[in-house]
Design a protein around this motif. Structure first.
Motif, PDB file in Angstrom:
ATOM      1  N   LYS A 208     102.661  20.797 113.851  1.00  8.90           N
ATOM      2  CA  LYS A 208     101.281  21.173 113.572  1.00  8.90           C
ATOM      3  C   LYS A 208     100.545  19.997 112.944  1.00  8.90           C
ATOM      4  N   TRP A 209     100.411  19.986 111.644  1.00  5.52           N
ATOM      5  CA  TRP A 209      99.542  19.024 110.966  1.00  5.52           C
ATOM      6  C   TRP A 209     100.134  17.624 110.876  1.00  5.52           C
ATOM      7  N   ARG A 291      93.938   9.876 102.182  1.00  2.96           N
ATOM      8  CA  ARG A 291      92.476   9.754 102.233  1.00  2.96           C
ATOM      9  C   ARG A 291      91.908  10.569 103.395  1.00  2.96           C
ATOM     10  N   LEU A 292      92.531  10.481 104.562  1.00  2.00           N
ATOM     11  CA  LEU A 292      92.028  11.203 105.723  1.00  2.00           C
ATOM     12  C   LEU A 292      92.130  12.714 105.528  1.00  2.00           C
ATOM     13  N   ARG A 293      93.220  13.180 104.922  1.00  2.00           N
ATOM     14  CA  ARG A 293      93.358  14.611 104.639  1.00  2.00           C
ATOM     15  C   ARG A 293      92.249  15.085 103.713  1.00  2.00           C
ATOM     16  N   GLY A 323      92.994  24.160 102.442  1.00  2.00           N
ATOM     17  CA  GLY A 323      93.249  22.787 102.820  1.00  2.00           C
ATOM     18  C   GLY A 323      92.273  22.357 103.898  1.00  2.00           C
ATOM     19  N   GLN A 324      92.802  21.799 104.994  1.00  2.00           N
ATOM     20  CA  GLN A 324      91.957  21.363 106.114  1.00  2.00           C
ATOM     21  C   GLN A 324      91.644  22.505 107.075  1.00  2.00           C
ATOM     22  N   MET A 325      92.228  23.652 106.855  1.00  2.00           N
ATOM     23  CA  MET A 325      92.006  24.828 107.698  1.00  2.00           C
ATOM     24  C   MET A 325      91.282  25.868 106.857  1.00  2.00           C
ATOM     25  N   VAL A 326      90.109  26.310 107.322  1.00  2.00           N
ATOM     26  CA  VAL A 326      89.301  27.233 106.521  1.00  2.00           C
ATOM     27  C   VAL A 326      88.924  28.461 107.349  1.00  2.00           C
ATOM     28  N   PRO A 327      88.827  29.633 106.693  1.00  2.00           N
ATOM     29  CA  PRO A 327      88.377  30.843 107.364  1.00  2.00           C
ATOM     30  C   PRO A 327      86.869  31.012 107.157  1.00  2.00           C
ATOM     31  N   MET A 366      90.537  17.947 111.580  1.00  2.00           N
ATOM     32  CA  MET A 366      91.456  16.807 111.561  1.00  2.00           C
ATOM     33  C   MET A 366      90.665  15.510 111.484  1.00  2.00           C
ATOM     34  N   PRO A 367      91.325  14.393 111.174  1.00  2.00           N
ATOM     35  CA  PRO A 367      90.607  13.113 111.173  1.00  2.00           C
ATOM     36  C   PRO A 367      89.965  12.787 112.523  1.00  2.00           C
ATOM     37  N   TYR A 368      90.511  13.347 113.615  1.00  2.00           N
ATOM     38  CA  TYR A 368      89.881  13.084 114.923  1.00  2.00           C
ATOM     39  C   TYR A 368      88.673  13.977 115.188  1.00  2.00           C
ATOM     40  N   THR A 369      88.423  14.973 114.332  1.00  2.00           N
ATOM     41  CA  THR A 369      87.306  15.893 114.525  1.00  2.00           C
ATOM     42  C   THR A 369      85.990  15.186 114.184  1.00  2.00           C
TER      43      THR A 369
END
Length: 386
Positions: A208-209, A291-293, A323-327, A366-369
């Motif tokens: 996953k991450w 940093r990217l996270r 974290g990097q995943m939000v509802p 993600m950093p690619y987003t």
């Protein structure tokens, strides 16, 4: 970083949390291992794989605060949970506690194991909005003299909550209750120190991450618990049981821990996704992952709050619970229909989840987003009037 991934450029991909996505350098490393295996499968699998897997496990252990002897590779976190559910010595009348936020496939593993042994599985309601300070007390208040195991997610799948586990694990241990953790979404998204946490068992995905190949995950088990653990497939790891493993967790005949010997070799299978794990760790180290996270998390939270201000729905927890995943809360009575419209009409790949009366668009950043992709989702939700 979008050019490091093979994602369809015509797709707004905001669902990294489901299956991950592998960057090109890691794919190349993985395919290199596959080609090397094919040059001489007998030598690679029969004579080299144990040492190669050991090296990869040492990298994983160093990255996540563990000892290599306490960690073994599994194909996915669901397998890790199922292994512990099948292994735990439940008796008639015993009970396993889970929360009402657990991933359905993993919850099913405990339900089946309990049913087969005359034990019970019970959900503890963790209400929304989520109060992190009350979490451990609420779960433990539901425990009684029958409770043998607490099964809990570190990051929940449907609601994307980060459960504060340190207090729960310590208090449960003092009560003699084991804690098994589903950490599917943690490696690569949140800092993880397995030994410091001290859970009886913890399983997490690398695919996953962390962006390792699919089919790569780990199961970490406390040393004193390892003799209880049995592989889903009985294979060569059980043949030498009489050679000295006993209840010590160490096999004097092979020099391996019981956990490794039982679970690592379960017949012929592709070990290369695990061998590509060091390449995934190297990829993020080269790109300043902390940093990217942090930057990705800030953008995810900003989106959640922007949409909330528009539709008048408050977040279900404080910011430090994500974290990097939000509802992203939305007004929706048909989650699948909304997901389908977002994909078919707007070319946005994102899950729509529900918990009780609540509905969410679960966004992975993600950093690619790109920012324009987050803008596209925001506009699509406004157009859908949710």
């Amino acid at each position: 970083m979008r050019d490091q991934f093979l994602l369809d450029p015509g797709l707004v991909f905001l669902n990294h949390g489901s299956y991950g996505a592998c960057p090109s350098p890691v794919l190349e490393a993985w395919q290199g291992w596959q080609r090397e295996l094919e040059r001489n499968p007998v030598e690679f699998l029969g004579r080299r794989s144990a040492a190669l897997l050991r090296t990869a496990r040492e990298r994983a252990a160093a990255a996540f605060g563990a000892q290599a002897d306490d960690l073994v590779f599994v194909p996915n976190a669901t397998t890790g949970v199922a292994t512990m559910a099948r292994s735990w010595p439940l008796a008639p009348g015993d009970e396993v506690l889970g929360t009402d936020h657990e991933y359905g496939a993993c919850e099913a593993a405990w339900q089946v194991a309990c049913r087969e042994r005359g034990a019970g599985y019970r959900r503890v309601e963790v209400p929304l909005p989520f109060d992190p300070d009350a979490f451990a007390g609420r779960v433990l208040a539901a425990a009684d003299g029958r409770t043998r195991v607490i099964f809990v997610s570190h990051v929940t799948s449907t609601t994307a909550l980060v459960f504060p586990l340190a207090g729960l694990v310590a208090r449960a241990r003092a009560l003699g209750i084991a804690v098994v953790v589903d950490g599917a979404h943690v490696p690569g998204q949140l800092p993880l120190d397995l030994d410091a946490l001290g859970a009886d068992a913890y399983t997490g995905n690398f695919h996953k991450w962390l962006c390792a190949p699919r089919g790569s995950a780990f199961l970490h088990v406390r040393r004193d618990v390892q003799p209880l653990v049995h592989a889903p497939v009985v294979s060569w790891g059980y043949v030498a049981d009489a050679a000295g493993a006993g209840h010590t967790g160490f096999d004097a005949y092979t020099g391996r821990t019981l956990l490794e010997r039982r679970l690592q070799w379960q017949g012929t299978r592709d070990v290369t996704p695990w061998l590509a794990l060091p390449s995934a760790l190297d990829f993020w180290a080269a790109h300043d992952a902390p940093r990217l996270r942090a930057e990705s998390r800030v953008r995810a939270l900003a989106l959640m709050h922007r949409v909330g201000r528009r539709n008048g729905l408050a977040p279900i927890a404080p910011d430090d619970c994500f974290g990097q995943m939000v509802p992203v809360p939305v007004r929706c009575t048909d989650a699948e229909a909304l997901r389908r419209r977002l994909f078919e009409h707007h070319r946005i790949e994102v899950p729509v989840t529900t918990h009780g009366a609540h509905a969410f668009v679960r966004v992975s950043v993600m950093p690619y987003t790109r920012d324009d992709e987050l803008d596209a989702l925001e506009l699509a939700l406004a157009a859908e009037r949710v």
